[in-house]
Design an enzyme around this catalytic site. Structure first.
Site, PDB file in Angstrom:
ATOM      1  N   LYS A 133     -14.001  49.259  27.548  1.00  0.00           N
ATOM      2  CA  LYS A 133     -14.057  50.721  27.579  1.00  0.00           C
ATOM      3  C   LYS A 133     -15.372  51.227  26.958  1.00  0.00           C
ATOM      4  O   LYS A 133     -16.246  50.438  26.634  1.00  0.00           O
ATOM      5  CB  LYS A 133     -12.830  51.311  26.895  1.00  0.00           C
ATOM      6  CG  LYS A 133     -11.487  50.806  27.465  1.00  0.00           C
ATOM      7  CD  LYS A 133     -11.223  51.283  28.886  1.00  0.00           C
ATOM      8  CE  LYS A 133     -10.111  50.527  29.591  1.00  0.00           C
ATOM      9  NZ  LYS A 133      -8.756  50.784  29.159  1.00  0.00           N
TER      10      LYS A 133
HETATM   11  C1  LIG Z   1      -7.347  50.649  29.406  1.00  0.00           C
HETATM   12  C2  LIG Z   1      -6.463  51.701  29.906  1.00  0.00           C
HETATM   13  C3  LIG Z   1      -5.224  51.995  29.315  1.00  0.00           C
HETATM   14  C4  LIG Z   1      -4.594  51.144  28.259  1.00  0.00           C
HETATM   15  O1  LIG Z   1      -5.374  50.913  27.146  1.00  0.00           O
HETATM   16  P1  LIG Z   1      -5.132  49.616  26.238  1.00  0.00           P
HETATM   17  O2  LIG Z   1      -5.974  49.889  25.039  1.00  0.00           O
HETATM   18  O3  LIG Z   1      -5.605  48.434  27.022  1.00  0.00           O
HETATM   19  O4  LIG Z   1      -3.687  49.545  25.915  1.00  0.00           O
HETATM   20  C5  LIG Z   1      -4.503  53.069  29.797  1.00  0.00           C
HETATM   21  N1  LIG Z   1      -4.961  53.823  30.812  1.00  0.00           N
HETATM   22  C6  LIG Z   1      -6.119  53.559  31.429  1.00  0.00           C
HETATM   23  C7  LIG Z   1      -6.576  54.447  32.545  1.00  0.00           C
HETATM   24  C8  LIG Z   1      -6.904  52.483  31.004  1.00  0.00           C
HETATM   25  O5  LIG Z   1      -8.052  52.204  31.638  1.00  0.00           O
END
Ligand SMILES: *Cc1c(COP(=O)(O)O)cnc(C)c1O
Length: 381
Positions: free
Chosen positions: A188
């Site tokens: 991210k």
């Molecule tokens: C990565 C992601 C999540 C979940 O996040 P985690 O930290 O991996 O639990 C939820 N929604 C979207 C759109 C994502 O890309």
């Protein structure tokens, strides 16, 4: 392999983590509070709550808005499964709203149509979860206007969109939503290893979220139902969880947050470079319109559906770590068992059949990008 996404860790990040490791507290110390304050400031929201991951953030957001059995929660089919699963954790029914074929975000027109039908059948949603896909903000003005008209609450899944701008405010400012959630997974925009956070303008929601994050326990005498019995005393007010972020993660997060503006500048520059160099390729890119505001978490292209698999495999064989975002959530076996079927959300399905995510991350050098572009040219030849 050139990955599709990758964390960027420098010496300032390492020093921040090392400082916590050498300090008194590895968790429940001062670093989480500091990170939350920095995040709230950056998002221009009064409150931020850090949690163990982005999925936990979505789960707690649903709980804090009172989502439970019999309620309905709607989200985009073009997202990671967590955007829908969070409502299932609370026992609610999930449904989806098809995407706009240009923005790849939840279509406000499709949402309006579905709301009108749902009102006739007395099946209106309690919460809608728009997802800022690839870092491009949804049309929050339109979604918030529908929220007022049809009486639903809004959780923005901003897992892709830290550093993006919505209207005149950063994504996460929550001017047009109740809560925004984000993820700090290494692919991210910024990372804490695993981690997530929520922002809100509502002090009561923020307090409730902090309670849910840590077992439903309070040590604040003002919130207790009984007189405190001594300095050891705490009360569990409701059923919460352990969704805490550690101080080690929070220190990394605060350090990464300082680097966020530079990350987004680099992401946007790489997107612009892809656009210029792919202009004559037989691929479709999302319209430029709106990209200035995007955090550019992903750069997705569309190729002819009948060629997608071959192009993808050729790129992987050339060492390019392409990916696909996303397999429409309603087509997952779990959701099919709940009654969803192919053809229900045709724009999301059409997009999926053509989609390829090209590598893009702040540490990507121009030369890496040129390698990707050359491999793509060959794969398409
Ligand atoms: C990565 C992601 C999540 C979940 O996040 P985690 O930290 O991996 O639990 C939820 N929604 C979207 C759109 C994502 O890309």
């Amino acid at each position: 392999m050139i990955p599709y996404g990758h964390q960027s860790i420098d010496e300032s990040d390492e020093a921040a983590v090392l400082a916590v490791l050498r300090s008194e507290f590895l968790t429940q110390g001062p670093a989480v509070r500091k990170f939350e304050e920095a995040l709230a400031l950056g998002c221009e929201a009064p409150h931020a709550v850090a949690v163990s991951n982005g999925t936990a953030a979505l789960h707690l957001a649903c709980l804090a808005l009172g989502v439970g059995a019999g309620d309905r929660v709607w989200t985009s089919p073009n997202t990671f499964v967590a955007s829908a699963n969070c409502a299932r954790y609370c026992g609610a029914d999930v449904d989806f709203v098809d995407i706009d074929s240009e923005t790849l975000n939840m279509s406000p027109a499709a949402l309006a149509d579905k709301l009108l039908a749902a009102r006739r059948e007395h099946r209106l949603p309690k919460v809608v979860i728009p997802v800022h896909f690839a870092g491009r903000p949804c049309d929050m003005d339109a979604i918030a206007a529908l929220g007022r008209e049809f009486g639903f609450r809004i959780i923005e899944d901003a897992s892709h969109a830290l550093g993006a701008v919505c209207g005149d405010s950063p994504v996460g400012s929550c001017h047009l939503s109740d809560i925004a959630t984000t993820s700090f997974h290494p692919v991210k925009i910024i990372t804490t290893g695993e981690g997530g956070a929520l922002t809100t303008r509502n002090a009561e929601l923020a307090e409730h979220l902090s309670l849910l994050r840590s077992h439903g326990i309070t040590r604040d005498p003002a919130r207790m139902t009984a007189e405190t019995e001594g300095p050891w005393f705490y009360e569990q007010l409701e059923l919460g969880f352990n969704c805490r972020m550690s101080d080690i993660q929070a220190a990394l997060g605060e350090s990464q947050l300082r680097r966020l503006p530079a990350f987004v500048v680099r992401r946007r520059a790489l997107a612009k470079r892809y656009r210029a160099r792919l202009a004559d390729f037989p691929v479709r890119m999302p319209t430029m319109d709106g990209e200035e505001a995007s955090s550019v978490h992903l750069f997705v292209i569309r190729v002819e559906a009948r060629r997608r698999r071959a192009v993808f495999e050729s790129l992987r064989a050339a060492g390019i770590g392409v990916n696909v975002h996303y397999i429409p959530v309603h087509l997952q076996p779990y959701y099919r068992r709940l009654g969803f079927r192919p053809g229900q959300f045709p724009e999301a399905e059409r997009y999926y059949a053509e989609a390829i995510t090209l590598p893009l991350y702040p540490g990507m050098r121009d030369a890496d990008q040129d390698t990707v572009i050359e491999a793509l040219a060959e794969a398409l030849a």
